[in-house]
Design an enzyme around this catalytic site. Structure first.
Site, mmCIF file in Angstrom:
data_model
loop_
_atom_site.group_PDB
_atom_site.id
_atom_site.type_symbol
_atom_site.label_atom_id
_atom_site.label_comp_id
_atom_site.label_asym_id
_atom_site.label_seq_id
_atom_site.Cartn_x
_atom_site.Cartn_y
_atom_site.Cartn_z
ATOM 1 N N ASP A 103 13.132 -58.358 -26.483
ATOM 2 C CA ASP A 103 12.267 -59.547 -26.404
ATOM 3 C C ASP A 103 13.152 -60.782 -26.606
ATOM 4 O O ASP A 103 14.277 -60.812 -26.108
ATOM 5 C CB ASP A 103 11.132 -59.409 -27.420
ATOM 6 N N ASN A 124 12.669 -62.716 -20.203
ATOM 7 C CA ASN A 124 12.749 -62.873 -21.648
ATOM 8 C C ASN A 124 14.187 -63.141 -22.105
ATOM 9 O O ASN A 124 15.129 -63.110 -21.299
ATOM 10 C CB ASN A 124 12.243 -61.594 -22.325
ATOM 11 N N ARG A 158 2.305 -65.572 -15.648
ATOM 12 C CA ARG A 158 2.334 -66.745 -16.529
ATOM 13 C C ARG A 158 3.763 -67.012 -16.953
ATOM 14 O O ARG A 158 4.598 -66.096 -16.985
ATOM 15 C CB ARG A 158 1.442 -66.558 -17.751
HETATM 16 O O1 LIG Z 1 7.715 -62.393 -24.341
HETATM 17 C C1 LIG Z 1 6.948 -61.491 -24.342
HETATM 18 O O2 LIG Z 1 7.419 -60.267 -24.402
HETATM 19 C C2 LIG Z 1 6.663 -59.177 -24.793
HETATM 20 C C3 LIG Z 1 7.512 -58.095 -24.278
HETATM 21 S S1 LIG Z 1 6.844 -56.654 -23.638
HETATM 22 O O3 LIG Z 1 6.303 -56.972 -22.312
HETATM 23 O O4 LIG Z 1 5.811 -56.162 -24.546
HETATM 24 O O5 LIG Z 1 7.940 -55.688 -23.527
HETATM 25 C C4 LIG Z 1 5.217 -59.307 -24.493
HETATM 26 O O6 LIG Z 1 4.520 -58.421 -25.273
HETATM 27 C C5 LIG Z 1 4.700 -60.684 -24.749
HETATM 28 O O7 LIG Z 1 3.407 -60.809 -24.277
HETATM 29 C C6 LIG Z 1 5.533 -61.711 -24.135
HETATM 30 O O8 LIG Z 1 5.159 -62.969 -24.395
#
Ligand SMILES: O=C1O[C@H](CS(=O)(=O)O)[C@@H](O)[C@H](O)[C@H]1O
EC number: 3.1.1.17
Length: 296
Positions: free
Chosen positions: A203, A153, A104
């Site tokens: 993040d 991210n 996604r």
């Molecule tokens: O942007 C996001 O990042 C987090 C990061 S992680 O995969 O947990 O390290 C994720 O939990 C989240 O679903 C996502 O949108």
């Protein structure tokens, strides 16, 4: 010496979002937009009146950007869409990965080139390196700018626009690239920060006017502040363990809005963290770099 920055923190909304993300400040409206990826919903908050609005999204909504035409560009699981707050209509622009059903679209932001940059993530529990970073140009065309990511991210740009930051949360690394503003192209990928476990996973992020990169350390309950050279200067402690993204807002861009999540938290963790999933506002000593709007 790593500093702890104890800045005043306010709870704006304590609804326990599943995955709060993508806070975006509108200078024009003096209002904040953000999303709950999995609800899925888009929100707007007017700090002057305290009024909140929400819209249901037709699919998981990873991130948004404001656009110069007054609409919103959204990175839905089903592709890039326009959202028109006036009519509440969602319209498909283009889908970068219609063939990868387990991915996604995730974190995204408009760069100084006026294009919306957003990457995908593997949405399966057993995550693989099958995600990519995309650039949605103002004419609706899409180009790929990196692959073999797990969770794309952390997009943000330096104050002069000539450096782009981007992270892969699950590889615990933040990258930097030279950024060509005129052409919307990237130089070679360089490691900016390799995260230590106690800093959390990287993040969402934002850059202040000093060029420091502020990065939500998910699982560590803090926002890490890195110098333009990638040195950890300090961190802002938070009352939740899973902050997801930060963005500067307010008339002077000195309010840092921070989203958080409750997804996959166990009942005992939720009991210990009554504010999990909340949206916070932190009074910052240094203003943020304004984020561009989509379009030319
Ligand atoms: O942007 C996001 O990042 C987090 C990061 S992680 O995969 O947990 O390290 C994720 O939990 C989240 O679903 C996502 O949108």
């Amino acid at each position: 010496m790593i500093q702890q920055f104890d800045y005043p923190l306010h709870v704006i909304c304590a609804d326990g979002a599943i995955v709060g993300e993508s806070p975006v400040w509108s200078q024009r409206e003096q209002a904040l937009y953000w999303v709950d990826i999995l609800k899925p919903a888009l929100y707007r908050f007017d700090p002057a009146s305290g009024q909140r609005q929400s819209w249901v999204a037709p699919a998981s909504i990873g991130s948004i950007s404001l656009a110069k035409n007054g609409k919103i560009v959204a990175a839905l699981r089903t592709g890039f869409h326009w959202f028109d707050p006036a009519s509440a209509c969602w319209t498909l622009i283009a889908h970068p990965e219609p063939h990868i059903s387990h991915n996604r679209l995730n974190d995204g932001k408009t760069g100084p080139d006026g294009a919306f940059w957003a990457g995908t993530m593997d949405d399966r529990a057993d995550k693989q390196a099958c995600a990519s970073l995309y650039r949605l140009a103002p004419d609706g065309s899409i180009s790929a700018h990196g692959n073999e990511l797990v969770v794309s991210n952390g997009l943000a740009w330096s104050p002069d626009g000539r450096t782009m930051y981007h992270s892969d949360s699950r590889r615990a690394v933040i990258y930097r690239y030279d950024f060509d503003v005129a052409n919307g192209t990237l130089g070679p990928r360089e490691v900016f920060v390799q995260m230590q476990p106690e800093w959390g996973r990287p993040d969402g992020g934002a850059v202040d006017v000093d060029g420091c990169y502020l990065s939500c350390g998910i699982t560590a309950g803090r926002i890490n502040k890195f110098s333009p050279q990638g040195e950890l200067l300090g961190f802002i402690p938070l009352p939740v363990s899973r902050p997801t993204m930060c963005a500067f807002g307010g008339a002077d861009l000195k309010t840092m809005y921070v989203t958080s999540l409750t997804e996959n938290m166990k009942p005992d963790e939720l009991a210990r963290e009554p504010l999990a999933g909340a949206l916070f506002a932190i009074d910052m000593p240094v203003a943020g770099t304004p984020v561009a709007e989509f379009g030319i």
